[in-house]
Structures are given as C-alpha cells and as structure tokens.
Design an enzyme around this catalytic site. Sequence first.
Site, short mmCIF file in Angstrom:
data_model
loop_
_atom_site.label_atom_id
_atom_site.label_comp_id
_atom_site.label_asym_id
_atom_site.label_seq_id
_atom_site.Cartn_x
_atom_site.Cartn_y
_atom_site.Cartn_z
N GLY A 11 -15.49 -30.54 48.01
CA GLY A 11 -16.95 -30.66 48.21
C GLY A 11 -17.71 -29.71 47.29
NE ARG A 72 -13.89 -34.82 49.69
CZ ARG A 72 -14.18 -33.57 50.02
NH1 ARG A 72 -13.27 -32.63 49.93
NH2 ARG A 72 -15.38 -33.24 50.44
CG ASP A 103 -8.50 -25.33 53.30
OD1 ASP A 103 -9.12 -26.33 52.88
OD2 ASP A 103 -8.32 -25.10 54.50
CB THR A 126 -16.59 -24.78 50.92
OG1 THR A 126 -17.02 -25.44 52.13
CG2 THR A 126 -15.89 -23.49 51.33
CB ILE A 127 -22.10 -25.43 52.27
CG1 ILE A 127 -21.65 -26.72 52.96
CG2 ILE A 127 -22.71 -25.71 50.92
CD1 ILE A 127 -22.82 -27.59 53.41
CG ASP A 128 -18.08 -26.75 55.66
OD1 ASP A 128 -19.30 -27.01 55.73
OD2 ASP A 128 -17.20 -27.61 55.57
CG ASP A 130 -14.20 -24.11 56.38
OD1 ASP A 130 -14.45 -23.85 55.18
OD2 ASP A 130 -13.88 -25.25 56.77
NE ARG A 155 -38.07 -22.30 65.72
CZ ARG A 155 -38.23 -21.88 66.97
NH1 ARG A 155 -39.41 -21.91 67.54
NH2 ARG A 155 -37.23 -21.40 67.65
N GLY A 171 -20.45 -28.87 59.06
CA GLY A 171 -19.38 -28.02 59.58
C GLY A 171 -18.44 -28.87 60.41
NE ARG A 172 -15.50 -32.03 56.71
CZ ARG A 172 -14.70 -31.95 55.67
NH1 ARG A 172 -13.73 -32.80 55.53
NH2 ARG A 172 -14.86 -31.02 54.75
P1 ADP Z 1 -11.38 -28.59 49.43
O1 ADP Z 1 -10.75 -27.98 48.23
O2 ADP Z 1 -12.87 -28.41 49.45
O3 ADP Z 1 -10.69 -28.17 50.71
P2 ADP Z 1 -10.02 -31.18 49.57
O4 ADP Z 1 -9.27 -30.87 50.83
O5 ADP Z 1 -10.57 -32.56 49.40
O6 ADP Z 1 -11.24 -30.18 49.32
O7 ADP Z 1 -9.02 -30.88 48.35
C1 ADP Z 1 -9.44 -31.05 47.02
C2 ADP Z 1 -8.33 -31.70 46.23
O8 ADP Z 1 -7.19 -30.82 46.19
C3 ADP Z 1 -7.78 -32.98 46.79
O9 ADP Z 1 -8.61 -34.11 46.49
C4 ADP Z 1 -6.45 -33.09 46.08
O10 ADP Z 1 -6.60 -33.56 44.75
C5 ADP Z 1 -6.02 -31.61 46.04
N1 ADP Z 1 -5.10 -31.38 47.14
C6 ADP Z 1 -5.39 -31.16 48.45
N2 ADP Z 1 -4.26 -31.07 49.19
C7 ADP Z 1 -3.23 -31.24 48.32
C8 ADP Z 1 -1.79 -31.27 48.46
N3 ADP Z 1 -1.19 -31.12 49.64
N4 ADP Z 1 -1.07 -31.47 47.33
C9 ADP Z 1 -1.64 -31.63 46.13
N5 ADP Z 1 -2.97 -31.63 45.95
C10 ADP Z 1 -3.76 -31.43 47.00
#
Ligand code: ADP
Length: 322
Positions: A11, A72, A103, A126-128, A130, A155, A171-172
């Site tokens: 994101g 993604r 993450d 990330t804005i979240d 978390d 308000r 904030g999922r």
């Molecule tokens: P964020 O980084 O904000 O948590 P995502 O969870 O969508 O966002 O992860 C971003 C990208 O990181 C994913 O679209 C994918 O390309 C890569 N990614 C996430 N998890 C894995 C994984 N287990 N193995 C390989 N690449 C991953």
Amino acid sequence: MKKIAVFTSGGDSPGMNACIRAVVRTANFNNIKVVGIMNGYKGMIDGEFVNLTTESVANIIQRGGTILKTSRCEEFKTVDGRKTAYENLKKNQIEGLICIGGDGTYTGAEIFYNEFEIPSIGIPGTIDNDLYGTDHTIGYDTALNTAMDAIDKIRDTADSHNRIFIVEVMGRSAGFIALAVGIAGGAESIIIPEDTEDEIRLFENFRNTNRRKKSFSIIVVAEGEKGGSTYIYNKLKKEFPQLDIRTTVLGHIQRGGNPSARDRILATRLGVSSVERLLEGGKNECAGMINNKVCFTSYHDAIKTKKQLPTYIYSLINILSS
Ligand code: ADP
C-alpha cells in the site's frame, strides 16, 4: 557496493517520495549509483528500471503517493518469479536493495536474500502504523491529520442536526489510526479490532441516561473484522431507532495528500540511515525510529512480532467522553 536499487511496494503512503529522495541523495553523496524499480516487485520481474539522479528526485518531497508507483505482485511469491527478478538485478549490476513497504514487502525481501543473497534494508511505509520496530511508520501522521480534519468537518454538521456520526477509518487489523484519531477528534467511543469489549461499552454508554444529554456524538470505527461502520450502524439503529445516526467511510482519502512535516522528517531520516546501513554491510533488517532514535530490527522480528497498541492512551477515552 557501486549500485543499489530502491522501490516502493504494498500500500502507498504519504512520505514515500520524501524517503526515495533521501535514499537517492544519500547514495549520490557516497558515490553510489541508484536505480528506481517501478511498481515494486512486479517491476523487478518485468525489468522496469530507471536511473535516479539528484535531479530526478527534485521537487518531490512534498508530494503524496510514490513516483516509483507500487503494486502487489503474486508472481514474486513464486521461485520462478524471484529468479527472473534476480537475473534482472544481476544484468543491471544491482548489489543491494532499499525496500519501502510493509511486512509483506519485508517477507519477500527476506526470502529473496535466502535464495539469491541480495542484501536489503526495509523502510516502514504504511499509514496503518502496525509494524513492529518503530514508534511510527511513514504516512501514519499524515493519515491521522487527514482523518482528524474530516472529523472536525463532520462535527459541525453533527452538531447542527443533533446527529450521531459513525466515522470509519482505515486499519484492517490494527486500531492505531482509529485510536489516535478518536482521541484527537474528541470521539465518544472508539471501536478497534484489538478490543473485544468496546462494543459492549458503546451500548452501555448509549443506554446510560446521562449520555442522552449529549446532542450529538462521534463514534470512530476501524474498518475490519467487526464489519466496520455498517455493522455498528445496524446494531445501534435496531436498539435505538429514534436516534438520527449517519455513517461516513473516509476510505482512501487517508492514503493521499501532501505528507506532514513529521512524516517528511521521519522518511528522510530513515532513508538516509538505511542507505548508510546497507553500505556498512547491513542486510535483512528494517529501519525504524524509537524514542526519536533511528534503530534497526531484523526482518524476522519485525514480521513475527505484533506491535502493541498504547493501552494508556486507549484508557483515556472513558475519562474524556464522560
Ligand atoms: P505490505 O508490504 O504493505 O505488507 P503486501 O502484504 O501486499 O504489502 O506485500 C507486498 C508484496 O510483497 C506482495 O505483493 C508480494 O509481491 C511480496 N510478498 C509478500 N509476501 C510474500 C511472500 N511470502 N513471498 C514472496 N513475496 C511476498
């Protein structure tokens, strides 16, 4: 190291551009070339690389979003996808990565290092908010200010019409935005995924005769498992059909806009320190700021550890709304 690459992934969040700028300028300062990878891991697989110079990052510090775009990418989760990405990096003599994301992005970078030994440093965008290993993530402060401005406006109309407004913020799976915005926006109640009792307290509060003296109120709800604002609206309306209740979902406006001063400074400090760390031989770590000091946490810990909500702040809501 002679050449590194930077990309944004997952994101988007306000402040990513300020971070890209800091990464490029720090690399330049150290006579290292920088390549920007477009669209996160997707661009790594598709070979969408652009050379970044001091000039290419001029006039972006104030801009929301990310000039490198983000995506993604499911293909990066496959060995074949990562192998293609590695071959593209090799072809372009890229020796290290700066990954701005969450993450998921860190997870991908760690797996990539284990397979192909391309070192990387992650930066929390990330804005979240978390992510473990930093007090704040890049974009969180801007998102809070955006949501708070929206609540201030709501308000006015809530007051004029004696209405109850349920405001849904992002904030999922984490209530950081809802909690902070609820306090800053003077909410009567805050509903977050981490708390299983908050809904019960909300209804007790509404049943309490004293609260009926209030002519209007704001309830902040984090989007997510509990069904967000619609769920709370339906439940409240069922028990209190006489009340004039409205819902507003703030949605993606929270992701946009010019980054706040705080986010620009955070992004800049983390960008500078991450390049320095990579050049010193750091790898599989993400940058963060704790108590105003830059620090590094292993990807492993950042991914596995759940960041805790500041419970003291949360306890304030009962006092402030009484
Ligand atoms: P964020 O980084 O904000 O948590 P995502 O969870 O969508 O966002 O992860 C971003 C990208 O990181 C994913 O679209 C994918 O390309 C890569 N990614 C996430 N998890 C894995 C994984 N287990 N193995 C390989 N690449 C991953």
